[in-house]
Design a protein around this motif. Sequence first.
Motif, PDB file in Angstrom:
ATOM      1  N   ARG A   1       0.765  -1.185  -0.073  1.00 36.57           N
ATOM      2  CA  ARG A   1       0.022   0.038  -0.059  1.00 36.57           C
ATOM      3  C   ARG A   1       0.942   1.362  -0.049  1.00 36.57           C
ATOM      4  N   LYS A   2       1.873   1.304   0.853  1.00 31.60           N
ATOM      5  CA  LYS A   2       2.441   2.541   0.977  1.00 31.60           C
ATOM      6  C   LYS A   2       4.334   1.924   0.953  1.00 31.60           C
ATOM      7  N   MET A   3       4.935   2.623   0.024  1.00 31.40           N
ATOM      8  CA  MET A   3       6.682   2.042  -0.267  1.00 31.40           C
ATOM      9  C   MET A   3       7.283   2.920   1.067  1.00 31.40           C
ATOM     10  N   VAL A   4       8.547   2.080   1.281  1.00 26.50           N
ATOM     11  CA  VAL A   4       9.140   2.533   2.386  1.00 26.50           C
ATOM     12  C   VAL A   4       9.954   3.982   2.116  1.00 26.50           C
ATOM     13  N   ASP A   5       9.585   4.632   3.233  1.00 26.34           N
ATOM     14  CA  ASP A   5      10.305   6.143   3.013  1.00 26.34           C
ATOM     15  C   ASP A   5      11.911   6.233   2.454  1.00 26.34           C
ATOM     16  N   PRO A   6      11.857   6.825   1.240  1.00 23.36           N
ATOM     17  CA  PRO A   6      13.473   7.029   0.951  1.00 23.36           C
ATOM     18  C   PRO A   6      14.382   7.303   1.823  1.00 23.36           C
ATOM     19  N   GLY A   7      14.031   8.276   2.874  1.00 25.64           N
ATOM     20  CA  GLY A   7      14.684   9.018   3.529  1.00 25.64           C
ATOM     21  C   GLY A   7      15.318   8.064   4.830  1.00 25.64           C
ATOM     22  N   LEU A   8      14.596   6.671   4.864  1.00 25.55           N
ATOM     23  CA  LEU A   8      15.337   5.797   5.899  1.00 25.55           C
ATOM     24  C   LEU A   8      16.243   4.831   5.375  1.00 25.55           C
ATOM     25  N   TYR A   9      16.779   4.880   3.820  1.00 20.97           N
ATOM     26  CA  TYR A   9      17.775   4.343   3.646  1.00 20.97           C
ATOM     27  C   TYR A   9      19.057   4.650   4.197  1.00 20.97           C
ATOM     28  N   PRO A  10      19.994   3.506   4.296  1.00 20.72           N
ATOM     29  CA  PRO A  10      19.700   2.233   4.097  1.00 20.72           C
ATOM     30  C   PRO A  10      18.883   1.264   4.969  1.00 20.72           C
ATOM     31  N   LEU A  11      17.930   0.523   4.527  1.00 24.19           N
ATOM     32  CA  LEU A  11      17.076  -0.215   5.109  1.00 24.19           C
ATOM     33  C   LEU A  11      17.786  -1.448   5.749  1.00 24.19           C
ATOM     34  N   GLU A  12      17.271  -1.633   7.014  1.00 16.09           N
ATOM     35  CA  GLU A  12      17.582  -2.688   8.158  1.00 16.09           C
ATOM     36  C   GLU A  12      16.692  -3.829   8.203  1.00 16.09           C
ATOM     37  N   TYR A  13      17.411  -4.950   8.165  1.00 19.76           N
ATOM     38  CA  TYR A  13      16.686  -6.182   8.375  1.00 19.76           C
ATOM     39  C   TYR A  13      17.495  -7.097   9.372  1.00 19.76           C
ATOM     40  N   ASP A  14      16.494  -8.135   9.909  1.00 18.90           N
ATOM     41  CA  ASP A  14      17.061  -9.227  10.488  1.00 18.90           C
ATOM     42  C   ASP A  14      17.348 -10.241   9.542  1.00 18.90           C
ATOM     43  N   VAL A  15      18.381 -10.993   9.884  1.00 14.82           N
ATOM     44  CA  VAL A  15      18.258 -12.215   8.819  1.00 14.82           C
ATOM     45  C   VAL A  15      17.311 -12.942   8.860  1.00 14.82           C
ATOM     46  N   THR A  16      16.812 -13.503   8.001  1.00 17.28           N
ATOM     47  CA  THR A  16      15.289 -14.267   7.440  1.00 17.28           C
ATOM     48  C   THR A  16      14.239 -13.463   7.462  1.00 17.28           C
ATOM     49  N   GLU A  17      14.068 -12.123   7.904  1.00 22.70           N
ATOM     50  CA  GLU A  17      13.065 -11.259   7.708  1.00 22.70           C
ATOM     51  C   GLU A  17      12.847 -11.106   6.480  1.00 22.70           C
ATOM     52  N   ARG A  18      11.477 -11.074   6.231  1.00 16.47           N
ATOM     53  CA  ARG A  18      10.974 -11.091   4.513  1.00 16.47           C
ATOM     54  C   ARG A  18      11.050  -9.595   4.169  1.00 16.47           C
TER      55      ARG A  18
ATOM     56  N   ALA B   1      14.713  -3.079 -25.470  1.00 16.49           N
ATOM     57  CA  ALA B   1      15.770  -3.547 -24.913  1.00 16.49           C
ATOM     58  C   ALA B   1      15.704  -3.952 -23.501  1.00 16.49           C
ATOM     59  N   ARG B   2      16.789  -4.648 -22.927  1.00 16.72           N
ATOM     60  CA  ARG B   2      16.935  -4.936 -21.449  1.00 16.72           C
ATOM     61  C   ARG B   2      17.316  -3.783 -20.699  1.00 16.72           C
ATOM     62  N   HIS B   3      16.997  -3.470 -19.787  1.00 16.12           N
ATOM     63  CA  HIS B   3      17.555  -2.324 -18.865  1.00 16.12           C
ATOM     64  C   HIS B   3      17.885  -2.825 -17.479  1.00 16.12           C
ATOM     65  N   PHE B   4      18.794  -2.205 -16.713  1.00 16.02           N
ATOM     66  CA  PHE B   4      19.171  -2.585 -15.688  1.00 16.02           C
ATOM     67  C   PHE B   4      19.079  -1.658 -14.643  1.00 16.02           C
ATOM     68  N   ILE B   5      18.163  -2.008 -13.506  1.00 16.46           N
ATOM     69  CA  ILE B   5      17.716  -1.327 -12.372  1.00 16.46           C
ATOM     70  C   ILE B   5      18.253  -1.852 -11.063  1.00 16.46           C
ATOM     71  N   SER B   6      18.196  -1.149 -10.064  1.00 15.33           N
ATOM     72  CA  SER B   6      18.800  -1.664  -8.753  1.00 15.33           C
ATOM     73  C   SER B   6      18.055  -0.593  -7.672  1.00 15.33           C
ATOM     74  N   GLN B   7      18.112  -1.204  -6.419  1.00 15.59           N
ATOM     75  CA  GLN B   7      17.512  -0.556  -5.220  1.00 15.59           C
ATOM     76  C   GLN B   7      18.408  -1.066  -4.026  1.00 15.59           C
ATOM     77  N   GLY B   8      18.643  -0.222  -3.217  1.00 16.17           N
ATOM     78  CA  GLY B   8      19.360  -0.394  -2.031  1.00 16.17           C
ATOM     79  C   GLY B   8      20.114   0.672  -1.328  1.00 16.17           C
ATOM     80  N   PRO B   9      20.811   0.493  -0.197  1.00 16.94           N
ATOM     81  CA  PRO B   9      21.175  -0.834   0.319  1.00 16.94           C
ATOM     82  C   PRO B   9      20.558  -1.361   1.222  1.00 16.94           C
ATOM     83  N   LEU B  10      20.810  -2.586   1.649  1.00 15.50           N
ATOM     84  CA  LEU B  10      19.985  -3.232   2.719  1.00 15.50           C
ATOM     85  C   LEU B  10      21.118  -3.698   3.596  1.00 15.50           C
TER      86      LEU B  10
END
Length: 723
Positions: free
Chosen positions: A556-573, A691-700
């Motif tokens: 419904r609502k994307m993660v705020d770009p101001g919070l990057y880099p995003l932090e996760y626990d191992v195995t968190e989805r 054509a194929r295009h390269f996109i990326s997001q992060g870091p995590l």
Amino acid sequence: MATALLLLLQLVSLASASHHYGGTVSFSYKGRNPDGSFRVDFRNRATYDGCQYSHSWSCYNNNCGFVTNQQRGTIDRSTNAPQFHRQWCETETVQQRKVPTDKPFQMRASSCCWAKTRNRVSGWRLLTQVDLGTRSDTGKPNRSPDIAILPFLRVSQKCPRTYKLMSFDPDGDTVRCRYGNIRNIECSGCNQPSGFVLDQGSCSLHYRNANADPSVFGFELVVEDFPQRPISLSYTDGTQSYKAPLIPMRHKRALNNTYLHGTTPPLSKLPLQFSFLVDPPAPSCVDGLYLPKFVHPTPANGQHINAEVNKEVEIRVRAKASHATLHDIIISGPLNTRKHRSTHGDFVIRWTPGPDDVGDHYPICFAVESVIDPASTKPPPAITYHKDHVHVPESPQSGIYQSEMRCVLVNIGKRLIKSHVTCHESSMTVEVTRSSLPGLHEDHLRLNDPSNTACNLQRNSNSTHIIAVVPLNSCGTQIEEDEENLVFKNEITTVDNVNDLITRNHLLEVQFYCQYPKCGNVSQGFTAHRRNVVVWDKGFGKFTYEFEFYPNSQYRKMVDPGLYPLEYDVTERIYMQIEAKSTVNNTQLFVESCSAAPYDTPNYWPTYSIIENGCTVDQTVQVHPKANPREFRFSMEAFQFIGLHDQVYISCSVLMCEAGSSGTRCSQGCINSPLTGHHTHRKREAITQSARHFISQGPLRLKRLAESTGSPGTFSIRKTAFF
């Protein structure tokens, strides 16, 4: 007490000089001084079992002038020597000498002792003969041949090999290599190694066969140049001398002696001394198994490489050895030559010529060494040592295997293209002066990948400069990584049409890169939220790719770009969505591949695959329902890269298709073979898919790592710009 101290110092000096492996000399005429004297630069390379030693040169004949400036440094070192300290080190001393006359003179270095040699070479005798007379054929002072060889060569006992010694003469003279034959002047005992044949005409050394031994063969060669036709040399005192071409001898000994001493004197005489170790037999003599084999893009032996002042020369060396592990590269080149190993396993040799090098030629030699991988379970193959005789070896012995030696010649010219690069935290700005590109317009210039609108050279260029602001993660920018630095590379090249993939009108290539030391955390430029990718594609117009993270499967609502880099626990989805926004109706998005890497660049290696060929390969990946055909929603469990990296980027290769059209990559979906579909969809690619295009997001980042390393992205990093 003083006598005892003097004796001790003499013993220390003798010991320090008892492990000599060889040396070479060349000279370069640098012009006249204001007082009418001559400036000559000498380059002396010396190889010992330590980096603290060098040759001591003295004037042997006539007036050699005096040293006005000197610098010394290490070229290369290795621990592959079998004796004493089990190492060797090659240094180069560059001397600027002020010589009062252009008449011939000789310099000499001599002392004791070589490392233990099999052919009884005791002390070293290096003699250099210089003649600066003005030649009648060129109207310029005579110049030295450029010579080079690796200081420490090794070969497996039963594996014949040929070594082409680098020998080039800028005056176009005939260069010959021979064994020294004047005892205590050109050589110590003048004892030639057995098991080798020297072809003096081509300066090729052929190894035939010799028993393995921990002692080295000491080679004491002399390199000479002869004019191809009779010439005269004129001197400032009004005198002249005459030089004749070399007349080959029709004699059995012609491979070892070019001429009878005194009958055909050379223009110059240079020493070329080195050590050669014969190792026990290798399990196989086939290059590419145990012995490293060079592959593309390694330059060919003898290849000429054109370089410009203050522009770094890069020589990329790639080798393979399926039954061994590539261990090191051995190099010999001019002072300040550097080597390192890239992220992709290539060896890279770099050197930057200075303004004083214009017009000179510098040879660079290299060989790759491998060692047997103890963990390898591959059986050694059967090998053929002799015709009609096949030998199946026993288990391979532990040892070092050296590839063939290759040498290239770097020719230094003046800078032709005026350009400047500035490195920023997340981009590179390149400015090329238009006046240095006559007849070329930015319409026919492109970066590695111009599909992103930010990569269009017309965007920032003006009437005086072609300007490119190149993101570090776009425009085909490539990344390399070694122990100390991250290097981002790109280039400007000419094309017939800016959207073409190939050109037959290759007029320009401006390579540039920025180097970022890996000291501390990643800078703010690397940890910021990635911007949307805007592209233009024939048949699909202008459209935008958005790659965002979401807190849950509701999207419904994307993660705020101001919070990057995003932090996760191992195995968190981790929940992600890729969306293509376009004004063209009846289109659909296809995600062909996704991977995770420490940096958001399409060619970083190694990566962790998430999706390949439209198929999910990570077992935790889930594909979620999408709102429209131009969306792709998926999630996976968080993980950590093994190693020093504390962050990852998710990068994907995506494309757009005409919805409902058969034969497109989108319609094929998941395919097991990457070749399937390439052949099928290419016929209709220009009409029904982009054509194929390269996109990326992060870091995590992992939460525990983020908490323990403090606030990321709050420090600045040093940047180095290169062309």
